[in-house]
Design a protein around this motif. Sequence first.
Motif, PDB file in Angstrom:
ATOM      1  N   ALA A 197       1.194   2.001  -5.284  1.00  0.00           N
ATOM      2  CA  ALA A 197      -0.063   1.295  -5.034  1.00  0.00           C
ATOM      3  C   ALA A 197       0.037   0.491  -3.737  1.00  0.00           C
ATOM      4  CB  ALA A 197      -0.396   0.379  -6.207  1.00  0.00           C
ATOM      5  N   LYS A 198       1.199  -0.182  -3.545  1.00  0.00           N
ATOM      6  CA  LYS A 198       1.388  -0.980  -2.330  1.00  0.00           C
ATOM      7  C   LYS A 198       1.444  -0.074  -1.096  1.00  0.00           C
ATOM      8  CE  LYS A 198       3.615  -4.826  -4.691  1.00  0.00           C
ATOM      9  NZ  LYS A 198       4.881  -5.378  -5.170  1.00  0.00           N
ATOM     10  N   GLU A 199       2.130   1.066  -1.220  1.00  0.00           N
ATOM     11  CA  GLU A 199       2.213   1.977  -0.076  1.00  0.00           C
ATOM     12  C   GLU A 199       0.850   2.549   0.272  1.00  0.00           C
ATOM     13  OE1 GLU A 199       5.314   5.324   1.326  1.00  0.00           O
ATOM     14  OE2 GLU A 199       3.723   6.130   0.079  1.00  0.00           O
ATOM     15  N   MET A 200       0.044   2.854  -0.748  1.00  0.00           N
ATOM     16  CA  MET A 200      -1.293   3.399  -0.482  1.00  0.00           C
ATOM     17  C   MET A 200      -2.150   2.384   0.282  1.00  0.00           C
ATOM     18  SD  MET A 200      -1.953   5.519  -4.039  1.00  0.00           S
ATOM     19  CE  MET A 200      -3.643   6.063  -3.747  1.00  0.00           C
ATOM     20  N   VAL A 201      -1.979   1.101  -0.038  1.00  0.00           N
ATOM     21  CA  VAL A 201      -2.707   0.045   0.678  1.00  0.00           C
ATOM     22  C   VAL A 201      -2.212  -0.043   2.127  1.00  0.00           C
ATOM     23  CG1 VAL A 201      -2.989  -2.466   0.854  1.00  0.00           C
ATOM     24  CG2 VAL A 201      -3.347  -1.316  -1.336  1.00  0.00           C
ATOM     25  N   ASP A 202      -0.887  -0.020   2.314  1.00  0.00           N
ATOM     26  CA  ASP A 202      -0.296  -0.125   3.653  1.00  0.00           C
ATOM     27  C   ASP A 202      -0.708   1.038   4.556  1.00  0.00           C
ATOM     28  OD1 ASP A 202       0.955  -2.409   2.931  1.00  0.00           O
ATOM     29  OD2 ASP A 202       2.916  -1.492   2.530  1.00  0.00           O
ATOM     30  N   GLN A 203      -0.852   2.217   3.965  1.00  0.00           N
ATOM     31  CA  GLN A 203      -1.132   3.407   4.767  1.00  0.00           C
ATOM     32  C   GLN A 203      -2.584   3.824   4.675  1.00  0.00           C
ATOM     33  OE1 GLN A 203       1.943   6.318   4.088  1.00  0.00           O
ATOM     34  NE2 GLN A 203       3.363   4.869   5.017  1.00  0.00           N
ATOM     35  N   ASP A 204      -3.437   2.868   4.358  1.00  0.00           N
ATOM     36  CA  ASP A 204      -4.870   3.159   4.211  1.00  0.00           C
ATOM     37  C   ASP A 204      -5.440   3.736   5.506  1.00  0.00           C
ATOM     38  OD1 ASP A 204      -7.522   3.219   3.601  1.00  0.00           O
ATOM     39  OD2 ASP A 204      -7.769   1.039   3.407  1.00  0.00           O
ATOM     40  N   GLU A 205      -5.957   4.952   5.398  1.00  0.00           N
ATOM     41  CA  GLU A 205      -6.603   5.562   6.571  1.00  0.00           C
ATOM     42  C   GLU A 205      -8.101   5.643   6.357  1.00  0.00           C
ATOM     43  OE1 GLU A 205      -4.377   9.177   6.663  1.00  0.00           O
ATOM     44  OE2 GLU A 205      -2.790   8.322   7.910  1.00  0.00           O
ATOM     45  N   GLY A 206      -8.617   4.696   5.618  1.00  0.00           N
ATOM     46  CA  GLY A 206     -10.061   4.637   5.410  1.00  0.00           C
ATOM     47  C   GLY A 206     -10.547   5.393   4.188  1.00  0.00           C
ATOM     48  N   ASN A 207      -9.619   5.967   3.445  1.00  0.00           N
ATOM     49  CA  ASN A 207     -10.042   6.743   2.268  1.00  0.00           C
ATOM     50  C   ASN A 207      -9.748   6.016   0.951  1.00  0.00           C
ATOM     51  OD1 ASN A 207      -7.364   6.921   2.663  1.00  0.00           O
ATOM     52  ND2 ASN A 207      -7.217   9.157   2.586  1.00  0.00           N
ATOM     53  N   ILE A 208      -9.413   4.737   1.067  1.00  0.00           N
ATOM     54  CA  ILE A 208      -9.087   3.965  -0.130  1.00  0.00           C
ATOM     55  C   ILE A 208     -10.307   3.162  -0.569  1.00  0.00           C
ATOM     56  CG2 ILE A 208      -7.694   1.972  -0.906  1.00  0.00           C
ATOM     57  CD1 ILE A 208      -6.012   4.449  -0.696  1.00  0.00           C
ATOM     58  N   ASP A 209     -10.548   3.144  -1.868  1.00  0.00           N
ATOM     59  CA  ASP A 209     -11.654   2.373  -2.426  1.00  0.00           C
ATOM     60  C   ASP A 209     -11.292   0.878  -2.414  1.00  0.00           C
ATOM     61  OD1 ASP A 209     -13.532   1.129  -4.132  1.00  0.00           O
ATOM     62  OD2 ASP A 209     -13.867   3.025  -5.189  1.00  0.00           O
ATOM     63  N   HIS A 210     -12.068   0.081  -1.704  1.00  0.00           N
ATOM     64  CA  HIS A 210     -11.784  -1.357  -1.611  1.00  0.00           C
ATOM     65  C   HIS A 210     -12.346  -2.093  -2.829  1.00  0.00           C
ATOM     66  CE1 HIS A 210     -10.707  -1.475   2.941  1.00  0.00           C
ATOM     67  NE2 HIS A 210     -10.176  -0.450   2.292  1.00  0.00           N
TER      68      HIS A 210
END
Length: 324
Positions: A197-210
């Motif tokens: 979950a933390k890595e997905m936030v760090d590597q967010d390329e605009g495809n993550i639901d905020h």
Amino acid sequence: MGKYIVGIDLGGTSAKMAIASPDGQLKYKWTIGTEIHQEGQLIVPAIIQSIKRSLAEHDLTDQDIIGIGMGTPGAVDVKAKTVIGAYNLNWKTTQDLGQQFGQAFDIPFFVDNDANVAALGEQWLGAGNGAENVVMVTLGTGIGGGVVINGQLYRGSGAAGEIGHMTIEDHTDIHCTCGKKGCFEALASANGIVRLAKEMVDQDEGNIDHSEFYEKVVQDQTFTSFDIFEAAKAIDGFASQVVDKVAYYIGLGVSHIANILNPSAIVLGGGMAGAGEFLREKVDAYYREFTYQQIRETTQIVLAQLGNDAGVIGAVNLINTEIK
Ligand SMILES: [Zn+2]
């Protein structure tokens, strides 16, 4: 001739024990705490004492017992009956369990690692339904596995079933305790999903639901795998993305097992499998993508059924499989 089997499931906080019939009915069942101070040297003597007391209470002697089976954390040398590296028990050196039990009882003793023993429990009286070929995947703080083939544990050259270190992702900086990157357990265990979950936030390329849960991770609030699943069940966008990613990894991992071994069931157990059908159906969808028809029709992905009893029932079955 003995009529009962003693099963022991040793863990970091408690040791569960049972006196059972050879068909797995737990006649007497009890638990003692695991005292890990003094480098864990009090653990085995306390278990031995407790078994002696229980046998005496029920008017049983060593001759009434077919065997004592045990599951333990750590790396087990099954032939030597020794354990090394059980850090949650504070065992820093090799523990000679065979010698300790051999001195205390006139009863055959067998030991294997906890994931293997739990697999023998689920294969026998749990989700495996007594089928000959069953694999269990334990999704806990790490990922363990146990492979039962023809009703016997498959141990390979000693480390078979250590599926937690299968490389499942080569594009990641997430390291495993074993020293590699991208291990199944580093990404898809209860600890792994938190890192993921933390890595997905760090590597967010605009495809993550905020979403609300995303904000919680960004603000570096502490959260557990349980929190992620609870948020996903409440349809939080980011938590759902994390669970989907983890289901993908688990689906990919179990597809490799199915494609090679084609057991009748792959049993998902351990704390994270507490997410239940919510997780299983997502894993199953990916599993179906990564297996061909003959495999997916004959290897089912199922949830463990024995809960906390899998270890002690498996320890009983260890005796059935070792003593013929
Ligand atoms: Zn690893």
